[in-house]
Scaffold this motif. Structure first.
Motif, PDB file in Angstrom:
ATOM      1  N   LYS A  69       0.850  -1.189   0.000  1.00 32.20           N
ATOM      2  CA  LYS A  69       0.000   0.000   0.000  1.00 32.20           C
ATOM      3  C   LYS A  69       0.881   1.232   0.000  1.00 32.20           C
ATOM      4  CE  LYS A  69      -1.090   2.326   3.315  1.00 32.20           C
ATOM      5  NZ  LYS A  69      -1.826   3.088   4.354  1.00 32.20           N
ATOM      6  N   ILE A  70       0.432   2.261  -0.683  1.00 37.14           N
ATOM      7  CA  ILE A  70       1.135   3.536  -0.698  1.00 37.14           C
ATOM      8  C   ILE A  70       0.341   4.515   0.157  1.00 37.14           C
ATOM      9  CG2 ILE A  70       2.148   5.336  -2.139  1.00 37.14           C
ATOM     10  CD1 ILE A  70       1.834   3.411  -4.530  1.00 37.14           C
ATOM     11  N   GLY A  71       1.039   5.219   1.021  1.00 35.22           N
ATOM     12  CA  GLY A  71       0.403   6.221   1.861  1.00 35.22           C
ATOM     13  C   GLY A  71       1.025   7.587   1.654  1.00 35.22           C
ATOM     14  N   LEU A  72       0.420   8.585   2.278  1.00 33.94           N
ATOM     15  CA  LEU A  72       0.911   9.961   2.207  1.00 33.94           C
ATOM     16  C   LEU A  72       1.021  10.448   0.768  1.00 33.94           C
ATOM     17  CD1 LEU A  72       3.719   9.861   4.948  1.00 33.94           C
ATOM     18  CD2 LEU A  72       1.311  10.466   5.210  1.00 33.94           C
ATOM     19  N   THR A  73       0.022  10.130  -0.039  1.00 32.04           N
ATOM     20  CA  THR A  73       0.023  10.588  -1.430  1.00 32.04           C
ATOM     21  C   THR A  73      -0.649  11.943  -1.585  1.00 32.04           C
ATOM     22  OG1 THR A  73      -2.002   9.323  -1.813  1.00 32.04           O
ATOM     23  CG2 THR A  73       0.088   8.259  -2.386  1.00 32.04           C
ATOM     24  N   ASP A  94      -4.472 -11.879   5.288  1.00 26.57           N
ATOM     25  CA  ASP A  94      -5.590 -11.738   6.214  1.00 26.57           C
ATOM     26  C   ASP A  94      -6.161 -10.325   6.246  1.00 26.57           C
ATOM     27  OD1 ASP A  94      -3.535 -10.458   7.542  1.00 26.57           O
ATOM     28  OD2 ASP A  94      -3.778 -11.533   9.433  1.00 26.57           O
ATOM     29  N   MET A  95      -5.601  -9.423   5.436  1.00 25.22           N
ATOM     30  CA  MET A  95      -6.145  -8.078   5.306  1.00 25.22           C
ATOM     31  C   MET A  95      -7.158  -7.975   4.171  1.00 25.22           C
ATOM     32  SD  MET A  95      -2.768  -5.672   5.630  1.00 25.22           S
ATOM     33  CE  MET A  95      -1.778  -5.545   7.111  1.00 25.22           C
ATOM     34  N   ALA A  96      -7.254  -8.988   3.326  1.00 20.88           N
ATOM     35  CA  ALA A  96      -8.018  -8.894   2.081  1.00 20.88           C
ATOM     36  C   ALA A  96      -9.489  -9.222   2.286  1.00 20.88           C
ATOM     37  CB  ALA A  96      -7.420  -9.835   1.036  1.00 20.88           C
ATOM     38  N   TYR A  97     -10.344  -8.341   1.786  1.00 20.60           N
ATOM     39  CA  TYR A  97     -11.787  -8.544   1.784  1.00 20.60           C
ATOM     40  C   TYR A  97     -12.318  -8.236   0.391  1.00 20.60           C
ATOM     41  CZ  TYR A  97     -11.570  -8.790   6.872  1.00 20.60           C
ATOM     42  OH  TYR A  97     -11.274  -9.163   8.163  1.00 20.60           O
ATOM     43  N   THR A  98     -13.525  -8.709   0.115  1.00 17.80           N
ATOM     44  CA  THR A  98     -14.133  -8.459  -1.188  1.00 17.80           C
ATOM     45  C   THR A  98     -15.391  -7.615  -1.027  1.00 17.80           C
ATOM     46  OG1 THR A  98     -15.336 -10.558  -1.071  1.00 17.80           O
ATOM     47  CG2 THR A  98     -13.217 -10.566  -2.200  1.00 17.80           C
ATOM     48  N   ILE A 148      -8.975   0.247   4.740  1.00 18.96           N
ATOM     49  CA  ILE A 148      -9.272   0.534   6.131  1.00 18.96           C
ATOM     50  C   ILE A 148      -7.946   0.683   6.843  1.00 18.96           C
ATOM     51  CG2 ILE A 148     -10.414  -0.223   8.249  1.00 18.96           C
ATOM     52  CD1 ILE A 148     -11.454  -1.744   4.933  1.00 18.96           C
ATOM     53  N   CYS A 149      -7.576   1.927   7.084  1.00 16.00           N
ATOM     54  CA  CYS A 149      -6.336   2.202   7.792  1.00 16.00           C
ATOM     55  C   CYS A 149      -6.573   2.000   9.286  1.00 16.00           C
ATOM     56  CB  CYS A 149      -5.884   3.635   7.529  1.00 16.00           C
ATOM     57  SG  CYS A 149      -5.572   3.991   5.790  1.00 16.00           S
ATOM     58  N   GLY A 150      -5.539   1.569   9.979  1.00 15.48           N
ATOM     59  CA  GLY A 150      -5.630   1.391  11.418  1.00 15.48           C
ATOM     60  C   GLY A 150      -4.300   1.722  12.051  1.00 15.48           C
ATOM     61  N   SER A 151      -4.336   2.456  13.148  1.00 14.48           N
ATOM     62  CA  SER A 151      -3.095   2.833  13.807  1.00 14.48           C
ATOM     63  C   SER A 151      -2.976   2.120  15.141  1.00 14.48           C
ATOM     64  CB  SER A 151      -3.039   4.351  14.031  1.00 14.48           C
ATOM     65  OG  SER A 151      -1.803   4.709  14.610  1.00 14.48           O
ATOM     66  N   ALA A 168       2.827   1.673   7.745  1.00 13.15           N
ATOM     67  CA  ALA A 168       2.065   2.698   7.037  1.00 13.15           C
ATOM     68  C   ALA A 168       0.595   2.679   7.425  1.00 13.15           C
ATOM     69  CB  ALA A 168       2.228   2.570   5.525  1.00 13.15           C
ATOM     70  N   SER A 169       0.326   2.323   8.684  1.00 12.98           N
ATOM     71  CA  SER A 169      -1.040   2.295   9.235  1.00 12.98           C
ATOM     72  C   SER A 169      -1.962   1.371   8.444  1.00 12.98           C
ATOM     73  CB  SER A 169      -1.631   3.711   9.300  1.00 12.98           C
ATOM     74  OG  SER A 169      -0.812   4.570  10.058  1.00 12.98           O
ATOM     75  N   ALA A 170      -1.408   0.305   7.874  1.00 16.00           N
ATOM     76  CA  ALA A 170      -2.226  -0.645   7.111  1.00 16.00           C
ATOM     77  C   ALA A 170      -3.117  -1.454   8.051  1.00 16.00           C
ATOM     78  CB  ALA A 170      -1.335  -1.588   6.308  1.00 16.00           C
TER      79      ALA A 170
END
Length: 274
Positions: A69-73, A94-98, A148-151, A168-170
């Protein structure tokens, strides 16, 4: 992932302490203090070394890398953090959803959602100039996506070093079902609207993502290769937000519509993490 400790100004002990702090937050579900007291605010080598160590822990536990994932764009977010470049994180299986899935609200700490274009790569981006033409040729198709970012850091109190270290808060990502080639849809021309429970909360365009989402992938391809982990065929790349991210609550439904790419939806159940 490659070991970048040799490039960092932070000590190995401080890098290890940052890894332990973030790993505990992830395991306990309790956000932690920022790690910039250990690795600094802007020491990218130290921050990516922490990220790489956490990635190795995930891989050792059986996770599989599915992309980046790219952040801070967004220029506005870059100004907020006092930086002049994006960052990236690692995506795991385990991050992938449809489209249409329900995500347990407790699955992601302090969730915030943003809409973007996801690309699937058909060839490696490991050799050659990694210029715009090569990257465009490597992209098999693009789809609408929600990230869905998460910190793991309490109150999203982050500097550049904190968010890079924290992958990157993924948190998770949701892919739409309408796949289109770059010949069918030009990413820079895409317009986006995102709603939560039917209320519009974010808008933007492809041009809001580093001027062009494809150019964001060019940056990522070069940076990933420089760090020793080039992008590979079959990986997903979340190219960066087309508009502001928004917080989300249990019971909410988020939908983003991207011109030419259709809509993508995710719900947030009341349940705890699986």
């Amino acid at each position: 992932m490659t070991d970048n400790n040799r490039l960092a100004t932070a000590s190995n002990d401080d890098i290890a302490a940052a890894v332990a702090r973030l790993a505990e937050a992830s395991a306990s579900g309790v956000p932690c203090a920022p790690v910039r007291d250990l690795i600094g605010r802007n020491d990218l080598a130290a921050a990516y070394a922490v990220q790489a160590a956490l990635t190795q822990r995930r891989l050792a536990a059986g996770a599989r890398i599915t992309g980046r994932k790219i952040g801070l764009t967004s220029p506005a977010v870059q100004r907020q953090l006092g930086v002049d470049q994006p960052d990236f994180g690692v995506l795991f299986d385990d991050m992938a959803y449809t489209d249409g899935d329900a995500l347990p609200a407790g699955r992601i700490l302090q969730p915030r959602v943003e809409a973007e274009i996801a690309f699937l790569l058909r060839t490696d981006l490991a050799d050659g100039p990694l210029d715009t033409a090569q990257v465009r040729d490597a992209i098999e198709y693009g789809v609408a996506a929600l990230e869905i970012c998460g910190s793991r850091i309490a109150w999203w109190d982050i500097s550049l070093g904190d968010t890079v270290a924290d992958n990157a808060s993924a948190g998770a990502y949701v892919l739409g079902t309408q796949a289109h080639t770059l010949g069918q849809v030009e990413p820079v021309d895409v317009t986006m609207t995102m709603s939560i429970d039917g209320e519009e909360v974010s808008t933007g365009t492809g041009a809001d993502c580093l001027g062009d989402p494809v150019e964001a992938v060019v940056w990522l391809a070069r940076t990933a290769r420089d760090l020793g982990e080039p992008l590979r065929a079959g990986q997903v790349v979340l190219s960066g937000a087309l508009g502001p991210m928004r917080p989300v609550s249990p019971g909410s439904t988020v939908t983003a519509t991207l011109s030419g790419l259709g809509a993508v939806t995710v719900g947030f159940s009341e349940g705890a993490a699986a």
